[in-house]
Design a protein around this motif. Structure first.
Motif, short mmCIF file in Angstrom:
data_model
loop_
_atom_site.label_atom_id
_atom_site.label_comp_id
_atom_site.label_asym_id
_atom_site.label_seq_id
_atom_site.Cartn_x
_atom_site.Cartn_y
_atom_site.Cartn_z
N GLU B 58 0.85 -1.13 0.06
CA GLU B 58 -0.05 -0.02 0.05
C GLU B 58 0.82 1.42 -0.02
N SER B 59 0.18 2.40 -0.08
CA SER B 59 1.02 3.65 -0.15
C SER B 59 1.90 3.86 1.26
N HIS B 227 0.21 -1.42 -6.53
CA HIS B 227 -0.58 -1.57 -5.37
C HIS B 227 -1.63 -2.72 -5.80
N LEU B 268 -4.58 -8.86 1.98
CA LEU B 268 -4.50 -8.17 0.81
C LEU B 268 -5.21 -8.59 -0.32
N SER B 271 -8.74 -8.35 -0.33
CA SER B 271 -9.20 -7.11 -0.71
C SER B 271 -9.68 -6.66 -2.10
N PHE B 272 -9.48 -7.62 -2.84
CA PHE B 272 -9.75 -7.28 -4.22
C PHE B 272 -11.12 -8.11 -4.63
N GLY B 284 -11.55 -6.79 3.60
CA GLY B 284 -10.62 -5.86 3.55
C GLY B 284 -9.69 -5.95 4.87
N ILE B 285 -9.06 -4.87 5.43
CA ILE B 285 -8.02 -4.87 6.45
C ILE B 285 -8.39 -3.88 7.51
N SER B 288 -5.39 1.25 9.75
CA SER B 288 -4.54 1.76 8.64
C SER B 288 -3.06 1.34 8.95
N PRO B 289 -2.43 1.72 7.55
CA PRO B 289 -0.89 1.28 7.60
C PRO B 289 -0.19 2.04 8.90
N ARG B 304 -3.06 -5.02 13.11
CA ARG B 304 -4.18 -5.25 12.21
C ARG B 304 -4.37 -6.74 12.09
#
Lengths: 326, 342
Positions: B58-59, B227, B268, B271-272, B284-285, B288-289, B304
Motif C-alpha cells: 500500500e501507499s 498496489h 490483501l 481485498s480485491f 478488507g483489513i 490503517s498502515p 491489524r
C-alpha cells in the motif's frame, strides 16, 4: 417487489461550451442518460475517464443544470423548482460523497464542526446538547469510535479512510433518502476500500438509503451494486442486474471493458479481445454510436444514429443494433 | 532495530541462473523534522534475466523508495542507510558520474506513474527520444530520429505523431512514449513504478499486452511496482509483498495466489473483489498502515492482524522464513507451524 424509484432521471443531457469566441466547441459530456434509484438499492455507473459518469452525478446532485432532460424525486419534477428553498430541501434528501476526502473536508475545522453544519443549515437539531448528541451518533454510525475523540480532531489528523468516513457521516447528518457516491474509494488504500464499501452496504440495508455508486472499478461495482449502468463517451450503452450483466455482457464495449479487468481468478488469459483505438474526443462525437470506430461488429447504420434501447428479459437493456428488434 | 535475514532460499529456483540484480539488506531513511522514517528496512531480493519481478504494497510501504534507490534517484531527505545493490555484479551504490549515467538508460531504464511529468512539455516526443539516444551513443541526429520512429512504432504509436508535443497526446500514448524512450538503449532491466495506475483499465490492458510482447522480443527484465495485486499476479513471475518498509513475503506469482502465507498477504488478496466466481463478503483489513516514525513493536502488522499469538507477535520481530525453494514469509505463525491450524 421493487416499488417506485425514489429518484429518476430521464434523458439527461449535458453539453458544455468550450474554447473562446474563435474556437467555440461543444463538449457533449452526457447524452440522453436515464437512470432510476430505488430505496435500499445500489445502482452503479461504471465507465472510463471522460465517459460522463461524474457529470451525471453532478446533475443528479443539482450542482449543475442539465442542458435537457427531466429529474423526478418521489415523482415530483425537481427541475421546475428553482428557488433556494426548494434546492435546500432537495439537498436535504439527496447527498453527495466525493472522491477525494483530502479536499472535501475543510482543513481548518474540527470533525465535530463539519458534522454540525448540516444539522444547523437544515434545522435538524438546534439546541447545543441535541447537536452534540447527534454528532456523536453520526460518528458511531460510521464506526469512528470513541466518537468524542474523533469529534475534536482536525482532518489532517485522520487517515484517508477515516476522512471518507467523516464525509459519509456528514452526508448522513441530514438523514438523506439518496446518497450519490462519486468514486468514494478510488483514492483510498486497497486494504481499507472494502471497509468503506461494507459501511455503505450497511447503510443501504439498515436505513434503506438509495445509493448511486460511480466507479471505474467494475469488480467493486459487482461487490456493492444491485444494478449496473455502463457508460461510454457520454452515452449509457447497457444496463441491468449486476450479476446477469457481468456474466453475460451484451454490448461490445461492455465486453471489452470486462475483458480488460485484471483477474487472476480467471486463470490464464482466456478469450482475448483485441483492443483497438481510444475513446473519441467528446467534441467530435457524432450522431452515431460513439463506439462504432472501435467496434469489431460495426454496421453501416451504427455511424448514422445512436441505437435505441432494446429491452431484454431480466431487467436488462442494451443500446446496440446487434440486438435491435430481437 | 528490525532485521530480516537474507534468505537465499527465497530466490530463484534455478541456482545456475545468475541474478541480473541483487538487493541485499537495503535500508533507506527519510530524515524529517519529526524524526527518522525508515521507509525501507533490510529488504533483500533478486531479479533474474528475463523475469518480471513484482513488488506490491500500500501507499507508504516503501515500494517506490526501492525503485528510486535501485536507480540511484533518491534525493534528500532520503538516504540509503545500508545494504548492497549489485547489477551484473557491479556495485550500484558506488557508481559515479559517467558510470552512473551509463547505468541509467543503457542498463536500467525507468518508467514512472505520471507520464505527464516524465515528458518535457516544450519538446516534441521525437526530440526527447532523440536526446536520450544521442546522449548515450555516437548516433547522428538523423540516425537517432530514424531509431525514434522505429521505437514509437514498436509501442504502437503512429509514425506521424513523432512531431507531436506531449499535451497533444492521450494519457495512454504519453505512457507509451515513455516506454519507447525506456527501450531506446536496449536496457537489461526496466523499473516500472505504477506505470498504468493513472490509466483506464482498457488502456492499461493494451499497454500491459504490448509490454509482454516487447519483453518477448527484447528479453529485458522488469521490476513492476504497483498496489494492484490482481494485476501483478497476472503479469509477474515472482512477487514480493511489502508492509511498513519490510518485505513480508516473497514467492512465485502462482504460490502467492494459491497459497499466500503471511496474514497481510492473505488479507490483501482478499481485498480485491473479483468479477468472476462466487460472490462473497469480503472484509478488507481493519485499521490503517502504521506511522513509520513510531512503527509498532514486534511484527509491524500485529495491530491489524487477526491471528496474533499472545506473548509473541507484539514482542518479537519475525524474520523472513523460507518455506520452500521459492517461497518465504516473515510471520511467527509460519515458524511455529500454527498457520494452517488457523
Amino acid at each position: 417487489m421493487q416499488t417506485e424509484p425514489i429518484l429518476e432521471a430521464r434523458d439527461l443531457t449535458k453539453h458544455f461550451v468550450a474554447g473562446g469566441a474563435m474556437s467555440r466547441q461543444t463538449v457533449k459530456a452526457v447524452q440522453n442518460v436515464s437512470i432510476k434509484l430505488f430505496p435500499g438499492k445500489v445502482t452503479a455507473v461504471v465507465g472510463e475517464s471522460g465517459s460522463g459518469k461524474s457529470t451525471v452525478v453532478r446533475m443528479l446532485a443539482r450542482l449543475i443544470e442539465p442542458t435537457s432532460g427531466q429529474m423526478f424525486f418521489k415523482q415530483h419534477n425537481v427541475l421546475e423548482d428553482k428557488g433556494r428553498r426548494t434546492l435546500l430541501s432537495y439537498r436535504g434528501q439527496v447527498q453527495i460523497i466525493f472522491q477525494d476526502p483530502f479536499s472535501s473536508l475543510n482543513p481548518v475545522h474540527r470533525v465535530g464542526y463539519v458534522l454540525q453544519r448540516p444539522l444547523r443549515i437544515h434545522h435538524i437539531a438546534n439546541q447545543k446538547r441535541q447537536i452534540q448528541q447527534r454528532v456523536h451518533d453520526l460518528l458511531q454510525q460510521v464506526s469512528l469510535i470513541p466518537a468524542a475523540d474523533y469529534a475534536v480532531k482536525y482532518p489532517h489528523q485522520l487517515s484517508g479512510g477515516q476522512r471518507q468516513r467523516v464525509a459519509i457521516a456528514r452526508a448522513l447528518a441530514v438523514e438523506p433518502k439518496v446518497i450519490l457516491a462519486d468514486e468514494p474509494v478510488s483514492m483510498l488504500d486497497v486494504s481499507i476500500r472494502l471497509g468503506i464499501l461494507n459501511l455503505m452496504a450497511k447503510l443501504r440495508d439498515e436505513q434503506r438509503i438509495a445509493f448511486l455508486y460511480v466507479t471505474h472499478d467494475i469488480a467493486s461495482a459487482r461487490y456493492f451494486a444491485d444494478e449496473l449502468l455502463v457508460m461510454y463517451a457520454g452515452h449509457a450503452v447497457e444496463g441491468g442486474d449486476t450479476e446477469s450483466l457481468l456474466q453475460d455482457p451484451l454490448h461490445p464495449y461492455t465486453q471489452l471493458l470486462i475483458s480488460a479487468v485484471p483477474d487472476p481468478a480467471r486463470g490464464l488469459r482466456t478469450a482475448e479481445i483485441k483492443i483497438k483505438g481510444e475513446i473519441p474526443s467528446l467534441t467530435a462525437v457524432g450522431d452515431g454510436c460513439p463506439f462504432a470506430d472501435r467496434c469489431p461488429h460495426v454496421l453501416p447504420k451504427c455511424r448514422e444514429a445512436m441505437p435505441p434501447a432494446t429491452v431484454l428479459p431480466g431487467k436488462r437493456w442494451v443500446r446496440c443494433y446487434l440486438f435491435d428488434g430481437k | 532495530m528490525a532485521h530480516i535475514s537474507t534468505s537465499d532460499s527465497a530466490q530463484s529456483p534455478d541456482a545456475a541462473l545468475k541474478p541480473l540484480l541483487t538487493v541485499r539488506d537495503l535500508s533507506v531513511e527519510y530524515r524529517t523534522k519529526s524524526g527518522r522514517v525508515r521507509a525501507v528496512d533490510h529488504v533483500s531480493f533478486d531479479i533474474n534475466a528475463g523475469e518480471v519481478f513484482g513488488l506490491a504494497g500500500e501507499s507508504g510501504c516503501g515500494k517506490s523508495t526501492i525503485a528510486h534507490a535501485i536507480t540511484r534517484l533518491l534525493k534528500p531527505p532520503a538516504y540509503t542507510e545500508g545494504g548492497d545493490i549489485r547489477f551484473q555484479g557491479r556495485n550500484v551504490l558506488e557508481l559515479k558520474d559517467d558510470a552512473l549515467r551509463a547505468f541509467r538508460w543503457e542498463h536500467v531504464a525507468i518508467v514512472f506513474q505520471s507520464a505527464m511529468n516524465a515528458l518535457n512539455p516544450i519538446l516534441t516526443i521525437g526530440d526527447q527520444i532523440v536526446d536520450v539516444i544521442r546522449a548515450h551513443t555516437g548516433m547522428s541526429t538523423r540516425q537517432a530520429r530514424a531509431r525514434a520512429l522505429e521505437l514509437l512504432q514498436v509501442v504502437g504509436i503512429d509514425a506521424k505523431r513523432i512531431d507531436s508535443y506531449p499535451h497533444q497526446l492521450s494519457g495512454g500514448m504519453r505512457q507509451r512514449t515513455v516506454i519507447a524512450t525506456a527501450l531506446a538503449l536496449n536496457p537489461e532491466l526496466i523499473v516500472m513504478d505504477e506505470p498504468t495506475t493513472a490509466l483506464d483499465v482498457v488502456v492499461q490492458k493494451q499497454i500491459i499486452d504490448e509490454l509482454q510482447q516487447l519483453k518477448k522480443q527484447f528479453g529485458f527484465s522488469i521490476l513492476f511496482i504497483t498496489h494492484d495485486l490482481s494485476l501483478l499476479v497476472e503479469i509477474s513471475d515472482r512477487i514480493g509483498i511489502m508492509y511498513a518498509g519490510e518485505l513480508v513475503e516473497i514467492a512465485t506469482a502462482r504460490q502467492l495466489f494459491k497459497n499466500p502465507r503471511h496474514p497481510y498477504t492473505q488479507r490483501l488478496m482478499n481485498s480485491f473483489p473479483s468479477i468472476h466466481g462466487a460472490k462473497q463478503e469480503m472484509l478488507g483489513i481493519p485499521g490503517s498502515p502504521p506511522d513509520l516514525i513510531h512503527p509498532p513493536t514486534g511484527c509491524r502488522f500485529h495491530p491489524r492482524c487477526s491471528k496474533v499469538i499472545a506473548g509473541v507477535c507484539r514482542e518479537i520481530h519475525p524474520q523472513l522464513i523460507p518455506l520452500d525453494a521459492t517461497h518465504a514469509a516473515a510471520c511467527h505463525l509460519v515458524n511455529e507451524g500454527l498457520h494452517d491450524a488457523n
